[in-house]
Design a protein around this motif. Structure first.
Motif, mmCIF file in Angstrom:
data_model
loop_
_atom_site.group_PDB
_atom_site.id
_atom_site.type_symbol
_atom_site.label_atom_id
_atom_site.label_comp_id
_atom_site.label_asym_id
_atom_site.label_seq_id
_atom_site.Cartn_x
_atom_site.Cartn_y
_atom_site.Cartn_z
ATOM 1 N N ILE A 109 -2.706 -6.017 -13.082
ATOM 2 C CA ILE A 109 -2.198 -7.292 -12.573
ATOM 3 C C ILE A 109 -1.696 -8.157 -13.731
ATOM 4 C CG2 ILE A 109 -2.867 -9.435 -11.398
ATOM 5 C CD1 ILE A 109 -4.891 -7.659 -9.800
ATOM 6 N N TRP A 134 1.568 -4.759 -9.757
ATOM 7 C CA TRP A 134 0.689 -5.775 -9.155
ATOM 8 C C TRP A 134 -0.070 -5.183 -7.977
ATOM 9 C CZ3 TRP A 134 -0.864 -10.905 -8.117
ATOM 10 C CH2 TRP A 134 -0.934 -11.278 -6.783
ATOM 11 N N SER A 135 0.631 -4.512 -7.079
ATOM 12 C CA SER A 135 -0.014 -3.977 -5.875
ATOM 13 C C SER A 135 -0.969 -2.844 -6.215
ATOM 14 C CB SER A 135 1.039 -3.509 -4.867
ATOM 15 O OG SER A 135 1.781 -2.416 -5.371
ATOM 16 N N TRP A 138 -4.243 -4.385 -7.475
ATOM 17 C CA TRP A 138 -5.132 -4.817 -6.391
ATOM 18 C C TRP A 138 -5.714 -3.633 -5.635
ATOM 19 C CZ3 TRP A 138 -7.389 -9.132 -6.583
ATOM 20 C CH2 TRP A 138 -6.769 -10.267 -7.090
ATOM 21 N N ILE A 205 -0.118 -7.080 -0.588
ATOM 22 C CA ILE A 205 -1.238 -6.253 -1.033
ATOM 23 C C ILE A 205 -1.731 -5.239 0.002
ATOM 24 C CG2 ILE A 205 -3.643 -6.365 -1.799
ATOM 25 C CD1 ILE A 205 -2.968 -9.159 -2.968
#
Length: 399
Positions: A109, A134-135, A138, A205
């Motif tokens: 992230i 980013w995804s 998560w 997400i």
């Protein structure tokens, strides 16, 4: 766009070089990475005023140049989960695996927000763009908890999200009060974080976490004898593709964008049928892309040695490849635009009205640059792969 790596931290008693790998995973991921570069080059080197997905106006060549890259992100994320399972089997301490997933997820992230946005914008930071890294970050944070659950429960939750998230309502407008649910499952949105810093959330997400969890749940298949594994992968892939074909033909659920008969003729009606939604990944998008990935995983153990070694070189160092390919693509576009138009210009973050005078898009330019980038990256990827095999530094697991 986007990715993770099978190179998780070694156990206290095993070196990286001693850790066995699954050829099919490295090869399929390497293929996805090679294709991924084409989409990023198109955005930096030859953007078009017409959206590639606009089947009413885009050429077939432009449409398929974009469409083929749809298979990259789901493959990355799915195989990230599979790799986590395979690593977990080599570790007696589940808590150690959970801690690594948590810390690496948070690191990814951070990398997306700070490092990758720097490479995309040459340090300007006019916009924070949240994409695949980013995804995946998560997803790893979530999987740090999921690995404590029974695998059947994780699989049930993952399938429920993949099958059902298209029924969730779109959140409009996105405000401070609705920001959290929008981050979880909404379509892409722009949020003004400060008066001078907007955030564009391209990858929400929830559906990507489900894809990573689904990849984790099929991990046991890669411990089966090869004929059994290949049969399961073929059946699952064929089932996903049949689901795509049936639901898409029915045109009632699975994608927010129905297909329609096109005035341009039957061929473009077929393109409309294939034109599925990536942001967020619809059920039909994931059925088509993951179904194809599963079929590829069932056949890549039989690829000729030279081809599999070439693709596997990229697939074994995905984060290194990802960072290096953005350096080449964005840095090269900076130099090219400077030489061509007299000043550096970032086409990827500009509107057509702001393009330099004399600029003309060219798919031929995109494909030539693509071939050059992939070729140039082979030797640094090969060196980095060798370096990781010879060393067991803890920080290599985060790069």
């Amino acid at each position: 766009m986007e990715l993770t790596t099978t190179a998780l931290p070694p156990s206290p008693v095993a070196s990286r070089a001693a850790t066995p790998r699954v050829q099919a995973i490295d090869v399929v991921r390497g293929l996805a990475m090679v294709i991924m570069a084409l989409d990023h080059i198109r955005e930096f080197w030859t953007p078009t005023a017409v959206r590639p997905e606009d089947v009413a106006h885009a050429s077939a060549a432009l449409f398929f140049t974009r469409w083929i890259t749809h298979f990259c992100a789901p493959t990355f994320v799915f195989l990230a989960g599979t790799s986590v399972f395979l690593y977990q089997q080599k570790q007696a301490d589940r808590g150690r695996v959970s801690w690594f997933l948590l810390t690496r997820g948070l690191w990814l992230i951070f990398m997306e927000i700070v490092v990758i946005n720097f490479l995309l914008q040459w340090g300007a930071y006019d916009l924070i763009l949240l994409q695949v890294i980013w995804s995946i970050g998560w997803g790893m944070v979530a999987l740090a908890g999921f690995i404590w659950l029974p695998r059947w429960l994780t699989a049930t939750l993952a399938l429920a999200v993949i099958m059902g998230h298209n029924a969730l309502p779109t959140i409009q407008p996105v405000t401070a009060a609705t920001l959290l649910p929008a981050l979880v499952y909404d379509s892409p949105f722009l949020y003004q974080l400060t008066p001078k810093l907007p955030v564009l959330v391209a990858y929400t997400i929830l559906p990507w976490v489900a894809v990573l969890a689904a990849g984790y749940c099929i991990g046991p298949w890669f411990q089966l004898p090869l004929p059994v594994r290949k049969r399961r992968l073929r059946l699952a892939g064929a089932g996903a593709l049949l689901l795509f074909a049936g639901l898409r033909f029915a045109n009632v659920y699975g994608d927010p964008q129905p297909w329609a008969v096109q005035e341009r003729g039957p061929f473009y009606t077929v393109l409309s049928f294939l034109n599925i939604t990536k942001y967020p990944p619809s059920l039909l998008f994931l059925s088509l892309t993951l179904g194809t990935a599963l079929l590829l995983l069932s056949v890549t153990e039989d690829l000729p040695g030279r081809l599999s070694r070439w693709l596997g070189t990229y697939g074994k160092v995905p984060m290194g490849y990802y960072l290096m390919h953005f350096c080449l693509i964005s840095g090269g576009a900076l130099l090219w635009s400077w030489l061509q138009f007299g000043k550096p210009f970032n086409f990827s973050f500009a509107q057509p009205k702001d393009w330099p005078a004399g600029y003309q898009p060219s798919l031929l330019r995109a494909y030539v640059v693509w071939a050059a980038v992939v070729l140039l990256l082979y030797w640094p990827c090969r060196w980095y792969q060798s370096y990781k095999q010879r060393h067991a530094h803890w920080w290599l697991s985060y790069l």
